[in-house]
Motif scaffolding. Sequence first.
Motif, mmCIF file in Angstrom:
data_model
loop_
_atom_site.group_PDB
_atom_site.id
_atom_site.type_symbol
_atom_site.label_atom_id
_atom_site.label_comp_id
_atom_site.label_asym_id
_atom_site.label_seq_id
_atom_site.Cartn_x
_atom_site.Cartn_y
_atom_site.Cartn_z
ATOM 1 N N ASN A 1 -12.628 15.087 -4.284
ATOM 2 C CA ASN A 1 -12.656 14.079 -3.212
ATOM 3 C C ASN A 1 -11.325 13.336 -3.186
ATOM 4 O O ASN A 1 -10.811 12.943 -4.230
ATOM 5 C CB ASN A 1 -13.791 13.067 -3.442
ATOM 6 N N ILE A 2 -10.798 13.135 -1.981
ATOM 7 C CA ILE A 2 -9.491 12.476 -1.843
ATOM 8 C C ILE A 2 -9.603 11.339 -0.835
ATOM 9 O O ILE A 2 -10.297 11.484 0.180
ATOM 10 C CB ILE A 2 -8.416 13.489 -1.375
ATOM 11 N N CYS A 3 -8.943 10.240 -1.129
ATOM 12 C CA CYS A 3 -8.910 9.105 -0.202
ATOM 13 C C CYS A 3 -7.448 8.793 0.134
ATOM 14 O O CYS A 3 -6.630 8.649 -0.767
ATOM 15 C CB CYS A 3 -9.575 7.891 -0.839
ATOM 16 N N LEU A 4 -7.142 8.733 1.421
ATOM 17 C CA LEU A 4 -5.790 8.369 1.860
ATOM 18 C C LEU A 4 -5.849 6.965 2.443
ATOM 19 O O LEU A 4 -6.640 6.702 3.340
ATOM 20 C CB LEU A 4 -5.289 9.332 2.940
ATOM 21 N N LEU B 1 -1.747 5.982 -1.680
ATOM 22 C CA LEU B 1 -1.382 4.857 -0.841
ATOM 23 C C LEU B 1 -0.086 5.231 -0.126
ATOM 24 O O LEU B 1 0.924 5.500 -0.763
ATOM 25 C CB LEU B 1 -1.176 3.618 -1.720
ATOM 26 N N ILE B 2 -0.127 5.302 1.203
ATOM 27 C CA ILE B 2 1.058 5.696 1.972
ATOM 28 C C ILE B 2 1.581 4.450 2.680
ATOM 29 O O ILE B 2 0.906 3.931 3.580
ATOM 30 C CB ILE B 2 0.702 6.772 3.025
ATOM 31 N N LEU B 3 2.726 3.973 2.252
ATOM 32 C CA LEU B 3 3.275 2.757 2.860
ATOM 33 C C LEU B 3 4.410 3.117 3.811
ATOM 34 O O LEU B 3 5.145 4.079 3.592
ATOM 35 C CB LEU B 3 3.796 1.800 1.785
ATOM 36 N N ASP B 4 4.534 2.317 4.841
ATOM 37 C CA ASP B 4 5.561 2.562 5.857
ATOM 38 C C ASP B 4 6.675 1.540 5.631
ATOM 39 O O ASP B 4 6.621 0.429 6.143
ATOM 40 C CB ASP B 4 4.911 2.389 7.244
ATOM 41 N N THR B 5 7.670 1.895 4.793
ATOM 42 C CA THR B 5 8.760 0.961 4.502
ATOM 43 C C THR B 5 10.037 1.453 5.181
ATOM 44 O O THR B 5 10.255 2.655 5.290
ATOM 45 C CB THR B 5 9.013 0.861 2.985
ATOM 46 N N ALA B 6 10.862 0.519 5.599
ATOM 47 C CA ALA B 6 12.102 0.873 6.303
ATOM 48 C C ALA B 6 13.124 1.390 5.294
ATOM 49 O O ALA B 6 13.400 0.745 4.289
ATOM 50 C CB ALA B 6 12.631 -0.345 7.031
ATOM 51 N N ASP B 7 13.668 2.576 5.558
ATOM 52 C CA ASP B 7 14.680 3.170 4.700
ATOM 53 C C ASP B 7 15.554 4.024 5.610
ATOM 54 O O ASP B 7 15.061 4.945 6.243
ATOM 55 C CB ASP B 7 13.987 4.019 3.624
ATOM 56 N N LYS C 1 -1.873 7.272 -8.952
ATOM 57 C CA LYS C 1 -1.970 5.948 -9.573
ATOM 58 C C LYS C 1 -0.686 5.148 -9.355
ATOM 59 O O LYS C 1 -0.728 3.960 -9.087
ATOM 60 C CB LYS C 1 -2.225 6.086 -11.079
ATOM 61 N N ALA C 2 0.477 5.859 -9.458
ATOM 62 C CA ALA C 2 1.761 5.172 -9.316
ATOM 63 C C ALA C 2 1.910 4.610 -7.909
ATOM 64 O O ALA C 2 2.502 3.557 -7.719
ATOM 65 C CB ALA C 2 2.897 6.140 -9.616
ATOM 66 N N SER C 3 1.343 5.323 -6.926
ATOM 67 C CA SER C 3 1.475 4.835 -5.553
ATOM 68 C C SER C 3 0.603 3.607 -5.327
ATOM 69 O O SER C 3 0.731 2.924 -4.323
ATOM 70 C CB SER C 3 1.104 5.936 -4.568
ATOM 71 N N LEU C 4 -0.315 3.307 -6.282
ATOM 72 C CA LEU C 4 -1.192 2.140 -6.108
ATOM 73 C C LEU C 4 -0.693 0.918 -6.869
ATOM 74 O O LEU C 4 -1.110 -0.199 -6.592
ATOM 75 C CB LEU C 4 -2.605 2.475 -6.608
ATOM 76 N N THR C 5 0.170 1.125 -7.887
ATOM 77 C CA THR C 5 0.600 -0.034 -8.676
ATOM 78 C C THR C 5 1.635 -0.835 -7.902
ATOM 79 O O THR C 5 2.426 -0.290 -7.155
ATOM 80 C CB THR C 5 1.198 0.408 -10.028
ATOM 81 N N ASP C 6 1.625 -2.129 -8.144
ATOM 82 C CA ASP C 6 2.454 -3.001 -7.284
ATOM 83 C C ASP C 6 3.889 -3.080 -7.747
ATOM 84 O O ASP C 6 4.745 -3.558 -7.031
ATOM 85 C CB ASP C 6 1.863 -4.407 -7.252
ATOM 86 N N ASN C 7 4.212 -2.600 -8.977
ATOM 87 C CA ASN C 7 5.600 -2.734 -9.425
ATOM 88 C C ASN C 7 6.423 -1.538 -9.012
ATOM 89 O O ASN C 7 7.449 -1.247 -9.583
ATOM 90 C CB ASN C 7 5.662 -2.914 -10.945
ATOM 91 N N GLY D 1 5.572 5.553 -1.933
ATOM 92 C CA GLY D 1 4.766 5.623 -3.131
ATOM 93 C C GLY D 1 4.801 7.020 -3.724
ATOM 94 O O GLY D 1 3.989 7.350 -4.542
ATOM 95 N N LEU D 2 5.756 7.866 -3.313
ATOM 96 C CA LEU D 2 5.844 9.209 -3.882
ATOM 97 C C LEU D 2 7.203 9.353 -4.544
ATOM 98 O O LEU D 2 8.221 9.180 -3.908
ATOM 99 C CB LEU D 2 5.705 10.271 -2.790
ATOM 100 N N LEU D 3 7.208 9.661 -5.841
ATOM 101 C CA LEU D 3 8.466 9.779 -6.560
ATOM 102 C C LEU D 3 9.277 10.940 -6.033
ATOM 103 O O LEU D 3 8.749 12.017 -5.847
ATOM 104 C CB LEU D 3 8.163 10.053 -8.023
#
Length: 594
Positions: free
Chosen positions: A184-187, A328-334, A499-505, A511-513
């Motif tokens: 099971n996957i959650c986006l 967690l897919i975040l939309d950050t400006a880059d 997990k890394a894409s969910l941590t706040d630091n 959120g993808l290395l």
Amino acid sequence: RSCPSQDCQQQGGSVETLHLQTRGSKFVKFQELKLQELPSQVPMGHVPRSMSLYCRGELTRLASPGDVVTVDGVFLPQRIAESGYRAMKAGLISTTYLEAQNIVVHKKSYDESLSENLSEEETNKLNNDIMKVATGEDPIGALSSSIAPEIFGHEDIKRSLLLQLVGGCTRKLPDGMRIRGDINICLMGDPGVAKSQLLKHVASIAPRGVYTTGKGSSGVGLTAAVTKDLATGEMALEGGALVLADRGICAIDEFDKMDEADRTSIHEVMEQQTVSIAKAGIVATLNARAAVLAAANPLYSRYNRTKSLSENVNLPNSLLSRFDLMFLILDTADVDRDMALARHVTFVHQNEGLEGGDKKNKNNGKGNKTAKPNLVEDDDDDPLDEDVESNNLEEDEDSKNQVVTSKILREYISRARRHQPVVPPDVAPYIVEAYVSLRMQDRPGNRAGPSKAGDQTVMTARQLLSILRLGQALARLRFSDFVAREDVDEAIRLTHMSKASLTDNQDDDVGLLGSSGGKNMKKKRGGEDVMSRIFNIIRDYGTSSRSREIELQLCEAMVLRKGFTAQQLQSCLEEYESLDVIQVNSTRTHVYFL
């Protein structure tokens, strides 16, 4: 009713009753199906029309609920009733039905191979295509990049969606207990990061894919409803979306918008994979062996980094722990990433998809330069330098950009699912050790950054099962019957990535290395860059083992397990070698500290 034969008429036309002779009769199998229009063919502003379909003999049980079929048959009228009040009321009005003569099921299940209905020449071509992918440089990368190739980036997410299509092995123990094999996957993420597009694409690839949205489905619509049977007037069960997606994938969009009462019905499906019903005098347990793929938006439209996951997404922790992977897919400006994304989108529009682009590229040199960098989809082979990138792209173009068609992808998955990989004795301790070390990182005193109360990014025992399932899926993709150590490393890497894409630091883009390419590889994360983090892992191991010499294979396993790629490890070793801190021997088997 009098007998119409002449003999009876001469005898005085006595009124006789005709009885059914069961011994002398021949009975034929009969099945009634309800046929509904495809959503793409519904006329403008209409609801999908449905009609009855009568199958007899060998045509029965060819199709199961949820299949897409083409039917040839005779369109016939049927009287509502022969006699009595209903016949008087209906008058000359009659209902219609289709007497089926031939049924063709379009999407075959994974159990039925495509090659059964093909000629010998086509079968050989299909086998060659599949072997070409399987023996290629990176089969998993090639297959995952052909899931929604029009969507840019998201390499790890596409990898995990491929693993979800393949699935792990469902274990049935002697005492009747079942351990689920579906992943099971959650986006989760900001609006406009192509979550729904990924869901739609996966539902179209899977042989039994059902796509629903949270607001549009009630709890009854997802599990099962009690209806009144029109023919007999008795109560009957009708399966909902999760039951229709049995042995397939159920994609639920807008997962966070569902009502609380409806969402509880999914709890049982996601772990026990059954739907239990006790209503209107019917007590039953239906199979719902479906993998759930859910997409959810944050509570306040954009993700708030200062709050924990369960506060951002309005979902209970008991439900979140049932997902094997959460991205967690975040939309950050880059600037670099936005430029690549915009080029990719314009390229797709310019060439009507990626397949059309390959043909046009040969003639159009100018389009070639802009198109190439954006189609390199594999995140393990990210080039490190722009100069290297431009030189290598010319040679690697053909090998990397071959998009596998959905027909080959479906057949590849079908063949992969025939394998039932087991965990060999030498890999089991490795999994145990990896799980324990991941648990140790999550201890309250040990967590990086402030530990948030009630946060659901903590490792649970369910994560151990999910690592096993991901490992089995990776072994299946290699057509192997044993889970190898590399499979476990990749499974842990994916768990780590989610997990890394969910941590706040983490301040990486989506959120993808490493998904943003070589130039952003040294982006600062939590106060130190990727190179330093990799070097610290190797140095800490050297210090704890009191050795100045470490095997390179061991280094790679440790680094991959922490969520970095092999490419990043190589660049780290090269950088520190140039600084004369470490030295790699000529055969590249050991690393020495100077």
